[in-house]
Design a protein around this motif. Structure first.
Motif, PDB file in Angstrom:
ATOM      1  N   LEU A 275       0.808  -1.147  -0.192  1.00  0.00           N
ATOM      2  CA  LEU A 275       0.114  -0.008  -0.057  1.00  0.00           C
ATOM      3  C   LEU A 275       0.912   1.223   0.087  1.00  0.00           C
ATOM      4  CD1 LEU A 275      -2.687  -1.095   2.597  1.00  0.00           C
ATOM      5  CD2 LEU A 275      -3.113  -0.834   0.036  1.00  0.00           C
ATOM      6  N   ARG A 276       2.467   1.091   0.229  1.00  0.00           N
ATOM      7  CA  ARG A 276       2.939   2.507   0.180  1.00  0.00           C
ATOM      8  C   ARG A 276       2.645   3.290   1.423  1.00  0.00           C
ATOM      9  NH1 ARG A 276       6.010  -0.390  -2.411  1.00  0.00           N
ATOM     10  NH2 ARG A 276       7.587   0.357  -3.865  1.00  0.00           N
ATOM     11  N   ARG A 277       1.944   2.690   2.487  1.00  0.00           N
ATOM     12  CA  ARG A 277       1.730   3.343   3.526  1.00  0.00           C
ATOM     13  C   ARG A 277       2.528   3.444   4.725  1.00  0.00           C
ATOM     14  NH1 ARG A 277      -2.246   7.119   2.952  1.00  0.00           N
ATOM     15  NH2 ARG A 277      -4.134   6.300   1.929  1.00  0.00           N
ATOM     16  N   PRO A 278       2.583   4.346   5.663  1.00  0.00           N
ATOM     17  CA  PRO A 278       3.648   4.180   6.849  1.00  0.00           C
ATOM     18  C   PRO A 278       3.066   3.186   7.684  1.00  0.00           C
ATOM     19  CG  PRO A 278       3.184   6.640   6.249  1.00  0.00           C
ATOM     20  CD  PRO A 278       2.143   5.562   5.417  1.00  0.00           C
TER      21      PRO A 278
ATOM     22  N   ASP B  65      16.345   8.598  -5.257  1.00  0.00           N
ATOM     23  CA  ASP B  65      16.136   8.118  -6.695  1.00  0.00           C
ATOM     24  C   ASP B  65      15.739   6.533  -6.538  1.00  0.00           C
ATOM     25  OD1 ASP B  65      18.440   7.000  -6.165  1.00  0.00           O
ATOM     26  OD2 ASP B  65      19.526   7.746  -7.843  1.00  0.00           O
ATOM     27  N   ARG B  66      15.512   6.039  -5.449  1.00  0.00           N
ATOM     28  CA  ARG B  66      14.992   4.680  -5.129  1.00  0.00           C
ATOM     29  C   ARG B  66      14.333   4.643  -3.883  1.00  0.00           C
ATOM     30  NH1 ARG B  66      18.614   1.288  -2.258  1.00  0.00           N
ATOM     31  NH2 ARG B  66      20.609   2.359  -1.520  1.00  0.00           N
ATOM     32  N   PRO B  67      13.629   3.753  -3.454  1.00  0.00           N
ATOM     33  CA  PRO B  67      12.836   3.486  -2.325  1.00  0.00           C
ATOM     34  C   PRO B  67      13.980   3.479  -1.100  1.00  0.00           C
ATOM     35  CG  PRO B  67      11.687   2.164  -3.671  1.00  0.00           C
ATOM     36  CD  PRO B  67      12.999   2.698  -4.552  1.00  0.00           C
TER      37      PRO B  67
ATOM     38  N   VAL C 231       0.143  16.088   5.672  1.00  0.00           N
ATOM     39  CA  VAL C 231       0.154  16.343   4.040  1.00  0.00           C
ATOM     40  C   VAL C 231       1.461  15.756   3.213  1.00  0.00           C
ATOM     41  CG1 VAL C 231       0.354  18.457   2.631  1.00  0.00           C
ATOM     42  CG2 VAL C 231      -0.937  18.417   4.312  1.00  0.00           C
ATOM     43  N   VAL C 232       2.794  15.822   4.052  1.00  0.00           N
ATOM     44  CA  VAL C 232       3.904  15.269   3.364  1.00  0.00           C
ATOM     45  C   VAL C 232       3.807  13.842   3.345  1.00  0.00           C
ATOM     46  CG1 VAL C 232       6.445  14.787   3.978  1.00  0.00           C
ATOM     47  CG2 VAL C 232       5.316  17.206   4.693  1.00  0.00           C
ATOM     48  N   LEU C 233       3.166  13.016   4.170  1.00  0.00           N
ATOM     49  CA  LEU C 233       3.032  11.579   4.019  1.00  0.00           C
ATOM     50  C   LEU C 233       1.877  11.413   2.848  1.00  0.00           C
ATOM     51  CD1 LEU C 233       3.016  10.168   7.720  1.00  0.00           C
ATOM     52  CD2 LEU C 233       4.824  10.413   6.100  1.00  0.00           C
ATOM     53  N   GLU C 234       1.038  12.394   2.609  1.00  0.00           N
ATOM     54  CA  GLU C 234       0.006  11.904   1.644  1.00  0.00           C
ATOM     55  C   GLU C 234       0.482  12.382   0.463  1.00  0.00           C
ATOM     56  OE1 GLU C 234      -3.831  10.306   0.893  1.00  0.00           O
ATOM     57  OE2 GLU C 234      -2.641  10.187   2.558  1.00  0.00           O
ATOM     58  N   GLU C 235       0.985  13.382   0.251  1.00  0.00           N
ATOM     59  CA  GLU C 235       1.214  14.004  -1.088  1.00  0.00           C
ATOM     60  C   GLU C 235       2.711  13.735  -1.429  1.00  0.00           C
ATOM     61  OE1 GLU C 235      -0.872  15.344  -2.915  1.00  0.00           O
ATOM     62  OE2 GLU C 235      -2.534  15.473  -1.227  1.00  0.00           O
ATOM     63  N   GLY C 236       3.631  13.374  -0.409  1.00  0.00           N
ATOM     64  CA  GLY C 236       5.109  12.993  -1.149  1.00  0.00           C
ATOM     65  C   GLY C 236       5.601  14.109  -1.372  1.00  0.00           C
ATOM     66  N   GLU C 237       5.645  15.388  -0.910  1.00  0.00           N
ATOM     67  CA  GLU C 237       6.408  16.604  -1.749  1.00  0.00           C
ATOM     68  C   GLU C 237       6.281  17.712  -0.360  1.00  0.00           C
ATOM     69  OE1 GLU C 237       4.564  18.078  -5.235  1.00  0.00           O
ATOM     70  OE2 GLU C 237       3.092  19.253  -4.172  1.00  0.00           O
ATOM     71  N   PHE C 238       7.411  18.513  -0.497  1.00  0.00           N
ATOM     72  CA  PHE C 238       7.268  19.686   0.342  1.00  0.00           C
ATOM     73  C   PHE C 238       8.122  20.635  -0.399  1.00  0.00           C
ATOM     74  CE2 PHE C 238      11.286  17.452   1.201  1.00  0.00           C
ATOM     75  CZ  PHE C 238      12.222  18.170   1.481  1.00  0.00           C
ATOM     76  N   GLU C 239       7.988  21.988   0.189  1.00  0.00           N
ATOM     77  CA  GLU C 239       8.753  23.193  -0.436  1.00  0.00           C
ATOM     78  C   GLU C 239       9.950  23.756   0.550  1.00  0.00           C
ATOM     79  OE1 GLU C 239       6.850  27.024  -2.751  1.00  0.00           O
ATOM     80  OE2 GLU C 239       6.841  27.372  -0.338  1.00  0.00           O
ATOM     81  N   ILE C 240      11.044  24.220  -0.057  1.00  0.00           N
ATOM     82  CA  ILE C 240      11.894  25.040   0.807  1.00  0.00           C
ATOM     83  C   ILE C 240      11.974  26.222   0.882  1.00  0.00           C
ATOM     84  CG2 ILE C 240      14.684  25.115   0.937  1.00  0.00           C
ATOM     85  CD1 ILE C 240      14.632  22.220  -0.137  1.00  0.00           C
ATOM     86  N   PRO C 241      11.266  27.126   1.365  1.00  0.00           N
ATOM     87  CA  PRO C 241      10.908  28.330   1.166  1.00  0.00           C
ATOM     88  C   PRO C 241      12.125  29.309   0.641  1.00  0.00           C
ATOM     89  CG  PRO C 241       9.781  27.681   3.089  1.00  0.00           C
ATOM     90  CD  PRO C 241      10.835  26.641   2.722  1.00  0.00           C
TER      91      PRO C 241
ATOM     92  N   SER D 270       9.704  10.605  -6.168  1.00  0.00           N
ATOM     93  CA  SER D 270       9.489   9.651  -7.248  1.00  0.00           C
ATOM     94  C   SER D 270       9.127   8.232  -6.920  1.00  0.00           C
ATOM     95  CB  SER D 270      10.627   9.762  -8.045  1.00  0.00           C
ATOM     96  OG  SER D 270      11.797   9.278  -7.969  1.00  0.00           O
ATOM     97  N   HIS D 271       9.756   7.911  -5.583  1.00  0.00           N
ATOM     98  CA  HIS D 271       9.410   6.535  -4.906  1.00  0.00           C
ATOM     99  C   HIS D 271       9.128   7.000  -3.497  1.00  0.00           C
ATOM    100  CE1 HIS D 271      11.239   4.398  -8.339  1.00  0.00           C
ATOM    101  NE2 HIS D 271      12.151   5.272  -8.368  1.00  0.00           N
ATOM    102  N   PHE D 272       7.989   6.669  -2.860  1.00  0.00           N
ATOM    103  CA  PHE D 272       7.570   6.895  -1.689  1.00  0.00           C
ATOM    104  C   PHE D 272       8.424   5.769  -0.957  1.00  0.00           C
ATOM    105  CE2 PHE D 272       4.984   7.071   2.034  1.00  0.00           C
ATOM    106  CZ  PHE D 272       4.686   8.410   2.079  1.00  0.00           C
ATOM    107  N   PRO D 273       9.090   6.476   0.208  1.00  0.00           N
ATOM    108  CA  PRO D 273       9.771   5.655   0.869  1.00  0.00           C
ATOM    109  C   PRO D 273       9.240   4.714   1.916  1.00  0.00           C
ATOM    110  CG  PRO D 273       9.612   7.924   2.121  1.00  0.00           C
ATOM    111  CD  PRO D 273       8.977   8.019   0.671  1.00  0.00           C
ATOM    112  N   ILE D 274       9.838   3.786   2.229  1.00  0.00           N
ATOM    113  CA  ILE D 274       9.123   2.752   3.394  1.00  0.00           C
ATOM    114  C   ILE D 274       9.475   3.400   4.700  1.00  0.00           C
ATOM    115  CG2 ILE D 274       9.389   0.427   4.126  1.00  0.00           C
ATOM    116  CD1 ILE D 274       8.689   0.772   1.029  1.00  0.00           C
ATOM    117  N   ILE D 275       8.139   3.647   5.239  1.00  0.00           N
ATOM    118  CA  ILE D 275       8.181   4.518   6.531  1.00  0.00           C
ATOM    119  C   ILE D 275       8.031   3.543   7.754  1.00  0.00           C
ATOM    120  CG2 ILE D 275       7.449   6.524   7.963  1.00  0.00           C
ATOM    121  CD1 ILE D 275       7.180   8.031   5.269  1.00  0.00           C
TER     122      ILE D 275
END
Length: 335
Positions: A65-68, A164-166, A187-197, A230-235
């Motif tokens: 499921l690629r869920r934590p 670049d890999r899990p 949000v990070v766990l759901e979207e898989g992205e974040f911003e560096i302001p 690009s690859h959601f990590p195994i958390i």
């Protein structure tokens, strides 16, 4: 060197003389298999992880499921070791680790920006810049200000998302966090992205930077201040069960409860880590451990430590020595 009886340390019973290291004749002994570093030097048997079929099924569900994976259980049940076992079994490299405490913030896990270091470096460069004629001062500067990428380093969560890999990320003892941190993770766990302001605020032509990753000198390129995986990590997130988490957070997790090992599993753990000969000597210690664990909080590695001492020659008939190793974890140290 004098033996312990002659140094004022008191009666030591019938412990084998060659067991003594501190104030004794022996040389420093080999450590237990699980305390040999780096991990690559450990015997393969010591790196295996014992799980029931049901527990393995839950871990596989989280991977599909690629869920934590939220792992709960008492201290010493192997919660943190599970992340190492997954990384080793799937050949995913070193585990990234974020140890959480009450002061931890999501920003710490995503990235760090050393604004003071960047300002200091720029000031030093200006101070050491050779004096130039007014004509040259109006021209292009001979030295550039330090690039912002030199002062940005991704944290363990940011590195896991940027890989670049899990990768396997261990978020350890999440229940010790500030009450808002689990919600901040949503949000990070759901979207898989974040911003560096700090990058996003720069002019367009400066928003691409090579930033350092956690635990190495490697760099990755971040464009326009946005980092998307690009690859959601195994958390793997661990909890000692000391608090409840918000339903919205739990909905995004697969839950695994690691129960205290029974006698059969304890024997398997001893056999796996210390061998059959050690197991043959461990009956009394296993019984003592189970009796104490019925009313106290104990960890499995305390039993392993006691068995290791026994097979190396320690006299564990003295309760003070045994209790120093197999001490309860649910009370303060006595005054």
């Amino acid at each position: 060197m004098a033996n312990p009886q002659s140094t004022g340390t008191g009666d030591t019973g019938a412990a084998a003389e060659n067991w003594w290291v501190f104030r004794g004749p022996a040389e420093l002994p080999e450590p237990p298999p699980w305390r040999r570093f780096p991990a690559s030097r450990r015997p393969l048997e010591a790196q295996r992880y014992l799980m029931s079929a049901d527990e393995i099924a839950v871990v596989n569900a989280a991977l599909h499921l690629r869920r934590p994976l939220l792992v709960t259980g008492r201290p010493g049940t192997g919660k943190s070791s599970l992340a190492q076992a997954v990384a080793k079994d799937l050949d995913l490299g070193d585990v990234l680790r974020w140890s959480v405490n009450s002061r931890s913030t999501l920003a710490d896990a995503l990235y760090r920006y050393d604004a003071v270091g960047r300002l200091r470096e720029a000031s030093l460069q200006r101070a050491h810049e050779p004096l130039r004629s007014p004509t040259r001062r109006l021209g292009k500067r001979t030295r550039q200000n330090p690039g912002i990428g030199n002062y940005l380093r991704l944290g363990p969560l940011g590195t896991a998302l940027a890989a670049d890999r899990p990768r396997v990320l261990l978020i350890d003892e999440l229940d010790k966090s500030d009450i808002d941190l689990p919600n901040d993770l949503l949000v990070v766990l759901e979207e898989g992205e974040f911003e560096i302001p700090e990058l996003a605020r720069l002019p367009e032509h400066q928003q691409t930077a090579e930033v350092l990753v956690s635990g190495s000198r490697e760099r990755i390129q971040v464009k326009r201040g946005l980092l998307s995986c690009s690859h959601f990590p195994i958390i793997v997130m661990t909890s000692n069960g000391e608090r409840e988490f918000p339903p919205a957070f739990l909905r995004r997790c697969v839950r695994l409860d690691l129960r205290d090992p029974d006698e059969a599993k304890l024997r398997d753990i001893i056999r796996l880590n210390l061998g059959e000969d050690a197991l043959a000597q461990a009956d009394d210690l296993i019984g003592t451990f189970l009796d104490r664990a019925a009313t106290q909080s104990l960890a499995t590695d305390q039993l392993l430590a006691a068995v290791h001492l026994l097979v190396t020659g320690a006299d564990l008939n003295h309760d003070e020595l045994l209790s120093a190793v197999m001490h309860r974890l649910d009370e303060a140290f006595p005054a």
